[in-house]
Motif scaffolding. Structure first.
Motif, PDB file in Angstrom:
ATOM      1  N   SER A 161      34.317  44.664  45.575  1.00 27.84           N
ATOM      2  CA  SER A 161      35.620  45.231  45.273  1.00 27.84           C
ATOM      3  C   SER A 161      35.807  45.227  43.759  1.00 27.84           C
ATOM      4  CB  SER A 161      36.723  44.402  45.943  1.00 27.84           C
ATOM      5  OG  SER A 161      37.986  44.945  45.636  1.00 27.84           O
ATOM      6  N   ILE A 162      36.210  46.369  43.214  1.00 27.27           N
ATOM      7  CA  ILE A 162      36.407  46.502  41.763  1.00 27.27           C
ATOM      8  C   ILE A 162      37.796  45.995  41.402  1.00 27.27           C
ATOM      9  CG2 ILE A 162      36.581  48.126  39.845  1.00 27.27           C
ATOM     10  CD1 ILE A 162      34.573  49.915  41.378  1.00 27.27           C
ATOM     11  N   TYR A 163      37.856  45.115  40.402  1.00 30.53           N
ATOM     12  CA  TYR A 163      39.134  44.611  39.904  1.00 30.53           C
ATOM     13  C   TYR A 163      39.675  45.530  38.803  1.00 30.53           C
ATOM     14  CZ  TYR A 163      42.637  41.557  37.845  1.00 30.53           C
ATOM     15  OH  TYR A 163      43.815  41.053  37.361  1.00 30.53           O
ATOM     16  N   SER A 164      38.788  45.919  37.851  1.00 26.70           N
ATOM     17  CA  SER A 164      39.242  46.818  36.785  1.00 26.70           C
ATOM     18  C   SER A 164      38.067  47.586  36.203  1.00 26.70           C
ATOM     19  CB  SER A 164      39.942  46.036  35.662  1.00 26.70           C
ATOM     20  OG  SER A 164      39.014  45.239  34.947  1.00 26.70           O
ATOM     21  N   ILE A 165      38.409  48.706  35.554  1.00 27.31           N
ATOM     22  CA  ILE A 165      37.434  49.479  34.781  1.00 27.31           C
ATOM     23  C   ILE A 165      38.032  49.686  33.401  1.00 27.31           C
ATOM     24  CG2 ILE A 165      36.305  51.708  34.504  1.00 27.31           C
ATOM     25  CD1 ILE A 165      35.943  51.843  37.481  1.00 27.31           C
ATOM     26  N   THR A 168      32.709  37.988  44.423  1.00 32.35           N
ATOM     27  CA  THR A 168      31.522  38.524  45.086  1.00 32.35           C
ATOM     28  C   THR A 168      30.348  37.615  44.751  1.00 32.35           C
ATOM     29  OG1 THR A 168      30.236  40.552  45.463  1.00 32.35           O
ATOM     30  CG2 THR A 168      30.910  40.107  43.193  1.00 32.35           C
ATOM     31  N   THR A 169      29.140  38.054  45.053  1.00 32.88           N
ATOM     32  CA  THR A 169      27.961  37.252  44.720  1.00 32.88           C
ATOM     33  C   THR A 169      27.115  37.969  43.675  1.00 32.88           C
ATOM     34  OG1 THR A 169      26.584  38.242  46.451  1.00 32.88           O
ATOM     35  CG2 THR A 169      27.871  36.271  47.049  1.00 32.88           C
ATOM     36  N   LEU A 170      26.368  37.182  42.914  1.00 33.85           N
ATOM     37  CA  LEU A 170      25.492  37.759  41.905  1.00 33.85           C
ATOM     38  C   LEU A 170      24.439  38.652  42.549  1.00 33.85           C
ATOM     39  CD1 LEU A 170      24.559  38.023  38.988  1.00 33.85           C
ATOM     40  CD2 LEU A 170      23.228  35.918  39.294  1.00 33.85           C
ATOM     41  N   SER A 171      23.928  38.277  43.720  1.00 33.50           N
ATOM     42  CA  SER A 171      22.907  39.110  44.360  1.00 33.50           C
ATOM     43  C   SER A 171      23.462  40.483  44.726  1.00 33.50           C
ATOM     44  CB  SER A 171      22.309  38.412  45.585  1.00 33.50           C
ATOM     45  OG  SER A 171      23.294  38.137  46.545  1.00 33.50           O
ATOM     46  N   GLN A 172      24.720  40.554  45.158  1.00 33.31           N
ATOM     47  CA  GLN A 172      25.324  41.859  45.467  1.00 33.31           C
ATOM     48  C   GLN A 172      25.455  42.692  44.183  1.00 33.31           C
ATOM     49  OE1 GLN A 172      28.610  39.816  47.607  1.00 33.31           O
ATOM     50  NE2 GLN A 172      28.572  41.626  48.929  1.00 33.31           N
ATOM     51  N   VAL A 173      25.865  42.049  43.092  1.00 32.68           N
ATOM     52  CA  VAL A 173      26.018  42.760  41.815  1.00 32.68           C
ATOM     53  C   VAL A 173      24.657  43.262  41.323  1.00 32.68           C
ATOM     54  CG1 VAL A 173      26.685  42.515  39.387  1.00 32.68           C
ATOM     55  CG2 VAL A 173      28.123  41.520  41.174  1.00 32.68           C
ATOM     56  N   LYS A 174      23.617  42.434  41.469  1.00 30.76           N
ATOM     57  CA  LYS A 174      22.276  42.851  41.028  1.00 30.76           C
ATOM     58  C   LYS A 174      21.772  44.057  41.813  1.00 30.76           C
ATOM     59  CE  LYS A 174      20.393  38.611  39.073  1.00 30.76           C
ATOM     60  NZ  LYS A 174      19.344  37.570  39.223  1.00 30.76           N
ATOM     61  N   VAL A 175      22.017  44.082  43.122  1.00 28.56           N
ATOM     62  CA  VAL A 175      21.585  45.225  43.940  1.00 28.56           C
ATOM     63  C   VAL A 175      22.327  46.486  43.492  1.00 28.56           C
ATOM     64  CG1 VAL A 175      21.571  46.197  46.283  1.00 28.56           C
ATOM     65  CG2 VAL A 175      20.870  43.827  45.913  1.00 28.56           C
TER      66      VAL A 175
END
Length: 185
Positions: free
Chosen positions: A132-136, A156-163
């Motif tokens: 989920s995006i908090y801000s841009i 969220t998790t770092l693994s989700q962000v890396k993917v």
């Protein structure tokens, strides 16, 4: 961008105790809010912050480098060795699993070639990875071939962000590898 988010970048070593009893340690540049005492450290000063149920947050600060602190540590190590004290300096009294996953908020800086639909694609990539995006945040475009902008996430998790970042790197408008930092704000 860190300043726009109300913080500064500091290199931190963090150990988080997870709900299942495992430990998630990491060392990384992080965005630390200006309201946190760590953000005001300068020079070679080190600080340890301990969070406990009974005391809340406690901070311990002192010199972390330089002629005298380094000399003191080396002499203490040599004295310990001379006395035959070669045990582990910080023995564990609990067998705790170590988990390489980091959970929290993240700062992700993208550099892209300007174009239509980029924010939509990033939104889709985030959604596809359960982020989920908090801000841009984006400053005015100065070079259409290298447009930096930042996305911050909800927990969220770092693994989700890396993917998500790996998928972003394959987009035709991507100009650089995304930069990811934990966000402690």
């Amino acid at each position: 961008y860190a300043k726009q988010l109300g913080g500064t970048v500091k290199i931190l070593g963090v150990g988080k105790l997870n709900d299942d009893g495992s430990l998630s340690p990491f060392v990384s540049p992080c965005i630390v809010p200006f309201t946190d005492v760590v953000s005001r450290l300068g020079g070679c000063t080190n600080m340890v912050e301990v969070t406990s149920a009974n005391m809340g947050n406690s901070h311990f600060a002192g010199p972390g480098a330089g002629r005298f602190p380094t000399g003191n540590s080396v002499v203490n190590d040599l004295v310990s060795l001379a006395r035959g004290q070669t045990d582990e300096p910080f023995p564990l009294n609990i067998d705790r699993p170590i988990v390489a996953e980091i959970k929290g908020l993240f700062y992700v800086r993208f550099t892209v070639k300007d174009g239509v639909g980029i924010v939509r694609v990033i939104g889709e990539l985030a959604e596809n990875n359960g982020i989920s995006i908090y801000s841009i945040l984006q400053t005015p475009v100065k070079d259409a071939k290298r447009v930096p902008f930042v996305m911050t996430t909800e927990p969220t998790t770092l693994s989700q962000v890396k993917v998500m970042c790996e998928a972003m790197s394959k987009q035709p408008f991507n100009a650089d590898a995304p930069v990811v930092m934990p966000l402690l704000i």
